[in-house]
Design a protein around this motif. Structure first.
Motif, PDB file in Angstrom:
ATOM      1  N   GLY B  41      38.365  62.021  33.212  1.00  0.00           N
ATOM      2  CA  GLY B  41      38.841  61.607  34.516  1.00  0.00           C
ATOM      3  C   GLY B  41      38.426  60.202  34.893  1.00  0.00           C
ATOM      4  N   THR B  42      38.997  59.743  36.008  1.00  0.00           N
ATOM      5  CA  THR B  42      38.776  58.370  36.463  1.00  0.00           C
ATOM      6  C   THR B  42      38.262  58.372  37.896  1.00  0.00           C
ATOM      7  OG1 THR B  42      40.611  57.621  35.090  1.00  0.00           O
ATOM      8  CG2 THR B  42      39.912  56.140  36.842  1.00  0.00           C
ATOM      9  N   LEU B  43      37.198  57.631  38.114  1.00  0.00           N
ATOM     10  CA  LEU B  43      36.716  57.415  39.479  1.00  0.00           C
ATOM     11  C   LEU B  43      37.367  56.140  39.990  1.00  0.00           C
ATOM     12  CD1 LEU B  43      34.628  57.990  41.799  1.00  0.00           C
ATOM     13  CD2 LEU B  43      33.123  56.428  40.601  1.00  0.00           C
ATOM     14  N   ARG B  44      37.926  56.216  41.220  1.00  0.00           N
ATOM     15  CA  ARG B  44      38.614  55.040  41.752  1.00  0.00           C
ATOM     16  C   ARG B  44      37.917  54.536  43.003  1.00  0.00           C
ATOM     17  NH1 ARG B  44      43.706  58.319  42.768  1.00  0.00           N
ATOM     18  NH2 ARG B  44      41.985  59.386  43.767  1.00  0.00           N
ATOM     19  N   ALA B  45      37.581  53.274  43.026  1.00  0.00           N
ATOM     20  CA  ALA B  45      36.894  52.692  44.174  1.00  0.00           C
ATOM     21  C   ALA B  45      37.588  51.393  44.557  1.00  0.00           C
ATOM     22  CB  ALA B  45      35.437  52.429  43.826  1.00  0.00           C
ATOM     23  N   ALA B  46      37.156  50.796  45.666  1.00  0.00           N
ATOM     24  CA  ALA B  46      37.714  49.502  46.071  1.00  0.00           C
ATOM     25  C   ALA B  46      36.592  48.597  46.542  1.00  0.00           C
ATOM     26  CB  ALA B  46      38.733  49.689  47.189  1.00  0.00           C
ATOM     27  N   VAL B  47      36.732  47.327  46.276  1.00  0.00           N
ATOM     28  CA  VAL B  47      35.775  46.346  46.794  1.00  0.00           C
ATOM     29  C   VAL B  47      36.550  45.252  47.525  1.00  0.00           C
ATOM     30  CG1 VAL B  47      34.006  46.695  45.042  1.00  0.00           C
ATOM     31  CG2 VAL B  47      35.819  45.039  44.633  1.00  0.00           C
ATOM     32  N   ILE B  48      35.821  44.493  48.358  1.00  0.00           N
ATOM     33  CA  ILE B  48      36.473  43.487  49.186  1.00  0.00           C
ATOM     34  C   ILE B  48      36.707  42.195  48.421  1.00  0.00           C
ATOM     35  CG2 ILE B  48      36.056  41.925  51.134  1.00  0.00           C
ATOM     36  CD1 ILE B  48      34.892  44.277  52.608  1.00  0.00           C
ATOM     37  N   SER B  49      35.723  41.771  47.630  1.00  0.00           N
ATOM     38  CA  SER B  49      35.902  40.446  47.039  1.00  0.00           C
ATOM     39  C   SER B  49      36.125  40.523  45.539  1.00  0.00           C
ATOM     40  CB  SER B  49      34.716  39.546  47.360  1.00  0.00           C
ATOM     41  OG  SER B  49      33.559  40.075  46.769  1.00  0.00           O
ATOM     42  N   ASP B  50      36.737  39.475  45.057  1.00  0.00           N
ATOM     43  CA  ASP B  50      37.154  39.385  43.673  1.00  0.00           C
ATOM     44  C   ASP B  50      35.956  39.168  42.751  1.00  0.00           C
ATOM     45  OD1 ASP B  50      38.869  39.181  41.624  1.00  0.00           O
ATOM     46  OD2 ASP B  50      39.622  37.204  42.125  1.00  0.00           O
ATOM     47  N   TYR B  51      36.113  39.519  41.481  1.00  0.00           N
ATOM     48  CA  TYR B  51      35.072  39.218  40.500  1.00  0.00           C
ATOM     49  C   TYR B  51      35.257  37.802  39.997  1.00  0.00           C
ATOM     50  CZ  TYR B  51      34.249  44.128  40.860  1.00  0.00           C
ATOM     51  OH  TYR B  51      33.965  45.348  41.372  1.00  0.00           O
ATOM     52  N   ARG B  52      34.118  37.139  39.696  1.00  0.00           N
ATOM     53  CA  ARG B  52      34.235  35.712  39.380  1.00  0.00           C
ATOM     54  C   ARG B  52      33.899  35.402  37.931  1.00  0.00           C
ATOM     55  NH1 ARG B  52      32.445  35.101  44.898  1.00  0.00           N
ATOM     56  NH2 ARG B  52      34.426  35.249  45.962  1.00  0.00           N
ATOM     57  N   THR B  53      33.138  36.268  37.278  1.00  0.00           N
ATOM     58  CA  THR B  53      32.776  36.002  35.900  1.00  0.00           C
ATOM     59  C   THR B  53      32.247  37.286  35.272  1.00  0.00           C
ATOM     60  OG1 THR B  53      31.341  34.698  34.449  1.00  0.00           O
ATOM     61  CG2 THR B  53      30.451  35.261  36.587  1.00  0.00           C
ATOM     62  N   PHE B  54      32.250  37.327  33.931  1.00  0.00           N
ATOM     63  CA  PHE B  54      31.599  38.440  33.221  1.00  0.00           C
ATOM     64  C   PHE B  54      30.213  38.005  32.748  1.00  0.00           C
ATOM     65  CE2 PHE B  54      36.115  39.604  31.576  1.00  0.00           C
ATOM     66  CZ  PHE B  54      36.409  40.206  32.785  1.00  0.00           C
ATOM     67  N   ASN B  55      29.852  36.749  33.007  1.00  0.00           N
ATOM     68  CA  ASN B  55      28.623  36.182  32.456  1.00  0.00           C
ATOM     69  C   ASN B  55      27.402  36.580  33.296  1.00  0.00           C
ATOM     70  OD1 ASN B  55      26.476  34.425  31.843  1.00  0.00           O
ATOM     71  ND2 ASN B  55      27.907  32.918  31.017  1.00  0.00           N
ATOM     72  N   PRO B  56      26.449  37.301  32.703  1.00  0.00           N
ATOM     73  CA  PRO B  56      25.308  37.790  33.478  1.00  0.00           C
ATOM     74  C   PRO B  56      24.363  36.686  33.941  1.00  0.00           C
ATOM     75  CG  PRO B  56      25.006  38.275  31.147  1.00  0.00           C
ATOM     76  CD  PRO B  56      26.399  37.739  31.297  1.00  0.00           C
ATOM     77  N   PHE B  57      24.458  35.499  33.339  1.00  0.00           N
ATOM     78  CA  PHE B  57      23.498  34.456  33.683  1.00  0.00           C
ATOM     79  C   PHE B  57      23.984  33.537  34.797  1.00  0.00           C
ATOM     80  CE2 PHE B  57      22.588  35.695  29.319  1.00  0.00           C
ATOM     81  CZ  PHE B  57      21.283  36.113  29.490  1.00  0.00           C
ATOM     82  N   ILE B  58      25.268  33.551  35.079  1.00  0.00           N
ATOM     83  CA  ILE B  58      25.727  32.676  36.155  1.00  0.00           C
ATOM     84  C   ILE B  58      26.353  33.464  37.298  1.00  0.00           C
ATOM     85  CG2 ILE B  58      26.084  30.670  34.680  1.00  0.00           C
ATOM     86  CD1 ILE B  58      29.032  31.295  34.707  1.00  0.00           C
ATOM     87  N   THR B  59      26.416  34.772  37.191  1.00  0.00           N
ATOM     88  CA  THR B  59      27.028  35.556  38.253  1.00  0.00           C
ATOM     89  C   THR B  59      26.168  35.462  39.508  1.00  0.00           C
ATOM     90  OG1 THR B  59      28.016  37.668  38.768  1.00  0.00           O
ATOM     91  CG2 THR B  59      25.888  37.736  37.660  1.00  0.00           C
ATOM     92  N   ALA B  60      26.838  35.439  40.662  1.00  0.00           N
ATOM     93  CA  ALA B  60      26.083  35.244  41.900  1.00  0.00           C
ATOM     94  C   ALA B  60      26.354  36.313  42.943  1.00  0.00           C
ATOM     95  CB  ALA B  60      26.404  33.865  42.479  1.00  0.00           C
ATOM     96  N   GLU B  61      27.529  36.935  42.901  1.00  0.00           N
ATOM     97  CA  GLU B  61      27.860  37.851  43.989  1.00  0.00           C
ATOM     98  C   GLU B  61      27.245  39.237  43.770  1.00  0.00           C
ATOM     99  OE1 GLU B  61      30.111  36.767  41.765  1.00  0.00           O
ATOM    100  OE2 GLU B  61      31.473  38.385  41.203  1.00  0.00           O
TER     101      GLU B  61
END
Lengths: 327, 583
Positions: B41-61
């Motif tokens: 099965g699939t869990l479905r959620a929603a968030v308000i803001s967009d994702y900006r990167t997959f990079n763990p070292f520069i991610t900020a949000e």
């Protein structure tokens, strides 16, 4: 003609520099910068913020920042987004494409519907049909787009609660599991999602556009040369569509320059309300966060398109309006 | 023969288990028993803001992709039922006698999603990159105590030592950072340094190249639209429920990006998303109505807990240009009077629709272990406020009904907050009204957020504001006081930015802060925290107002939520690993 076009393109150069500098300056005039938000985070030290500011070049004077940006721009590099840590174009382009899925059909729909409606209103002024159309147009003009979108979402939900059928999706551009669909189903899925946003965007535009069209037609139809044409026994069809319409659309042709940047500037708040991944939500975020190069980069694309569009509409005018000659 | 085979297979499996040493997720963290669990099965959620990167070292949000796929976990994690640190990617640890070194034994048998083993090198490389200034990682500051670095040392492939410059209450929080694969980032870092790291794992990276050590892998990402995660099979090899089933139970975790909260609500009501935490009274009542009318099969936990944030009013102690106001704002009697005019119940009723919690101290009410119940609360009491102001010499009123002192100086100040924050604007207006009742003139203006922050964080003897309403988030279970807020030189020591302690109680708080931060015994640390709250109550450097509550909701197709006792804004409504789809 070629000389004229070359001259026009030459004029674009100072306009471009002036406009980009102005845009850059205005963005910079807003208090604070991209890192201001971070300053209220109890976990981040001021030294770190100062270091990041230096890294982003935000500690340098505005003219230096502008020159650096211009230098990049001349190498066809629109700059780097702080928030995404990626080139602006990479971020902006997919969103522009998404927005076009609404804007292009709705622009076509607009012309297809609004011009005939305007002509009809002008030819049958104060008839029942004209009054009904006028009434609807005023309603269309009065309801803001985002609110109309909310009304549609409410209606869709009510239908769903009563019948269990989702006539149209509540929001978004694609369904769950979209990646697994085959190409045809993908297109249909996006089309299904786009119906409501397109209707919302088009309705208000049709209202305004058809009103102006009606006014233009009425003015042209009252001109002497139309009376002359009729008097010399031309068929009404020829009078209206060959002589009157051609003159009535001149203001629209002059405005075609605005359509080009309009195509990439998105469908406005409808995109935010209906979770359409277009350019508007992205741009709003960037403005809010003061993601400097993102906003400046996008404005630059719009600026270039506007300049190209204006040139195009001037050239089109010579074709539509025999009085205009550039030599 | 058959029996022999069974034994042999059993022995092999046991042998496998023994070397894989799985982490068993305790039954008490969920209401569901392993027997009722369904897989898939699939869990479905929603968030308000967009994702900006997959990079763990520069991610900020907050809630970024690297946190999602890794589960945000490291060597240790907290047990939500007790709040204590328990071994997770570590199997055990030893603390040196001087308490400056913690040596972790890393769990064996853990694998990255590409099949490579997770070892000490991964932690070392991750730490190196986070602490490289040129990378600009958001985690940079967490690897320093008072500017001195925390260092990591590899003892062997499965042993790693953390060396702290001084004893630290948040030592385990530091050790809980998420490791990233050395075999992916290490070579790039060695060759191209920070610039190489920054170019990795952007949104354009192919999802299959993003390696995870946590419960999820990226299946697909459509910018601005939807992130789809799929189960990481390697994770299930060492994460099991009590019946030995691999985790997570779900096949997919799908997160829609829906910027408008009304649209989120519509999606939840339509059953298109499974989890939501409605923030406004209107949204809550629509969800309750839909549930009551049988249109939506869902659960909502009203007032599960306060949220971990604060709203407060702060007075400026550095107003050299206006000695009258400066002495007023520096007087604790005045500030106490101002606390008495804050009608916190009205704030809760009007601003939060009755669903909020009053605040009286810098410790968020949700951190129940830390809240000193005996601290005096200067509650809404206009008579008391008037009495305190009279003691300050404000006994007469002028023609307009405002208090004046013997020299005819009117009791008046400017109050501002950030424009667009409707709740803060409403709070400010309530304060203006209540202040007027006792004869204090408050001039309220809403100004741009960045201008406000600029005023608040300006320093020196003369700062450009009187009073500001603002809020903070952050502050943890280990030590709930802000390292930037309490110390007098702190950047967020908002009331006094002269760079030195002006009141002896500020000096006391400063000293207690340092003592508490270096105290490793939790009970003793709480005692220091209690003492700090007592001093804070006397000094009242800022006047806390009230905050909203957390109201989690979920569609009843989901199972595996937390028991009621631990549903809160700290622990959330569920562990994703233990969540399953009932139907």
């Amino acid at each position: 003609m070629t000389a004229y076009i070359l001259r026009r393109i030459l004029y674009l150069v100072p306009t471009f520099f002036g406009a980009t500098f102005l845009a850059f300056l205005i963005i910079q005039l807003a208090p604070g910068d991209y890192l201001t938000q971070l300053e209220l985070d109890p976990k981040v030290t001021p030294e770190t913020i100062a270091r990041l500011r230096a890294q982003f070049g935000l500690d340098r004077p505005i003219h230096e920042q502008y020159l650096l940006w211009m230098h990049n721009l001349l190498h066809l590099n629109l700059g780097y987004s702080f928030a995404y840590q990626a080139p602006v174009l990479d971020i902006v382009w997919p969103r522009v494409v998404n927005s076009m899925a609404i804007v292009v059909p709705s622009t076509l729909l607009l012309f297809l519907v609004a011009i005939p409606v305007g002509i009809y209103g002008a030819l049958r002024q104060y008839s029942l049909g004209d009054r009904v159309i006028s009434f609807l147009a005023y309603i269309g003009l009065a309801i803001p787009n985002f609110f109309l979108a909310l009304i549609f979402m409410y209606l869709i939900l009510q239908v769903y609660f009563r019948t269990g059928v989702m006539v149209f999706p509540v929001s978004g551009m694609t369904s769950s599991g979209f990646e697994q669909f085959d190409p045809w189903k993908k297109i249909l899925d996006i089309a299904w999602h786009a119906v409501i946003p397109i209707i919302v965007v088009t309705t208000s535009d049709i209202a305004g556009f058809s009103r102006v069209m009606r006014g233009q037609m009425l003015e042209v139809l009252s001109q002497d040369y139309i009376r002359t044409a009729r008097a010399k026994g031309l068929a009404e069809r020829v009078v209206v569509y060959k002589h009157a319409l051609r003159n009535a659309v001149i203001p629209f042709v002059a405005n075609i320059g605005g359509i080009l940047p309009g195509l990439i500037s998105g469908a406005g708040l409808v995109e935010v309300v209906m979770a359409w991944p277009g350019i508007t939500p992205l741009l709003l975020d960037s403005l809010q966060q003061q993601d400097l190069y993102m906003v400046a980069g996008f404005l630059t694309i719009g600026l270039v398109l506007l300049m190209v569009g204006n040139l195009l509409s001037d050239l089109l005018l010579t074709w539509v309006d025999p009085r205009i000659r550039y030599e | 023969m058959r029996r022999f085979l069974a034994v042999l297979v059993g022995a092999l499996v046991l042998g496998g288990v023994a070397s894989a040493q799985p982490f068993v997720w305790p039954q008490k963290w969920t209401v569901a028993k392993p027997s009722e669990v369904k897989r898939g099965g699939t869990l479905r959620a929603a968030v308000i803001s967009d994702y900006r990167t997959f990079n763990p070292f520069i991610t900020a949000e907050a809630g970024n992709v690297p946190d999602l796929i890794s589960g945000g976990r490291g060597l240790v994690m907290r047990d939500p039922t007790t709040g204590e640190w328990i071994p997770y990617m570590a199997e055990s640890w030893t603390i040196s006698p001087n308490k400056l070194e913690i040596t972790f034994k890393i769990r064996k048998g853990m694998k990255w999603s590409d099949g490579k083993p997770i070892t000490a090198d991964d932690w070392i490389t991750t730490w190196r990159i986070h602490t490289d200034k040129a990378v600009g990682s958001n985690s940079y500051d967490s690897f320093f105590i008072d500017g001195k670095p925390i260092t990591l040392k590899k003892i062997d492939d499965y042993t790693i030592r953390f060396i702290y410059p001084k004893t630290d209450a948040e030592a385990f929080a530091v050790a809980s950072f998420t490791p990233w694969p050395d075999h992916i980032f290490g070579p790039v870092y060695q060759k191209d340094g920070a610039e190489g790291i920054k170019k990795m794992w952007t949104l354009n990276e192919k999802p299959e190249n993003v390696v995870s050590g946590g419960p999820w892998l990226i299946e697909s990402y459509r910018p601005g639209e939807r992130l789809v995660l799929k189960r990481n099979p390697a994770f299930g090899e060492w994460n099991k429920d009590e019946a030995g089933n691999p985790l997570p139970y779900l096949d997919r975790y799908e997160i829609k990006i829906v910027k408008d909260t009304n649209a989120q609500l519509a999606e939840f009501l339509a059953g298109n998303i499974d989890v939501m935490a409605p923030a406004t009274v209107d949204h809550i009542s629509q969800i309750r109505q839909a549930i009551q009318q049988g249109r939506l099969d869902a659960t909502i936990k009203l007032n599960a807990s306060p949220v971990a944030s604060s709203q407060f009013m702060v007075f400026n102690w550095n107003k050299a240009s206006d000695p009258f106001k400066q002495s007023l704002f520096r007087s604790d009697k005045f500030r106490r009077a101002m606390s008495h005019i804050v009608n916190r119940q009205a704030v809760i009723d009007i601003v939060y629709g009755g669903l909020g919690t009053p605040m009286y101290s810098s410790v968020y009410p949700v951190l129940t272990q830390w809240v000193n119940p005996k601290v005096p609360k200067y509650e809404y009491n206009l008579q008391q406020a008037a009495k305190l102001l009279a003691e300050l010499g404000f006994t007469k009123k002028d023609k307009e009904g405002y208090l004046v002192d013997s020299k005819g100086r009117r009791l008046e100040f400017n109050l501002s907050t950030n424009a667009g924050n409707v709740q803060r604007e409403q709070i400010a207006k309530l304060i203006v009204d209540e202040a007027k009742k006792v004869g204090v003139k408050v001039n309220f203006t809403a100004i741009d957020f960045n201008t406000l922050v600029g005023q608040l964080l300006s320093s020196g003897p003369d700062r450009p504001f009187d009073a500001i309403i603002i809020g903070l988030t952050g502050g943890g279970l280990d030590w709930p006081f802000g390292s930037n807020v309490v110390p007098c030189k702190g950047n967020l020591h908002m009331w006094n930015k002269s760079g030195q302690c002006l009141d002896p109680r500020e000096t006391q708080l400063d000293a207690l802060y340092s003592r508490g931060r270096t105290e490793l015994d939790f009970k003793k640390r709480v005692e220091i925290g209690y003492r700090m709250q007592e001093i804070e109550a006397q000094l009242l450097p800022v006047i806390y107002i009230a905050g909203p509550n957390y109201h989690p909701a979920w569609n009843n197709r989901l199972g595996g939520e937390h028991p009621d006792a631990i549903i809160s804004s700290i622990w959330g409504q569920r562990e994703l690993e233990l969540t399953f789809i009932k139907k």
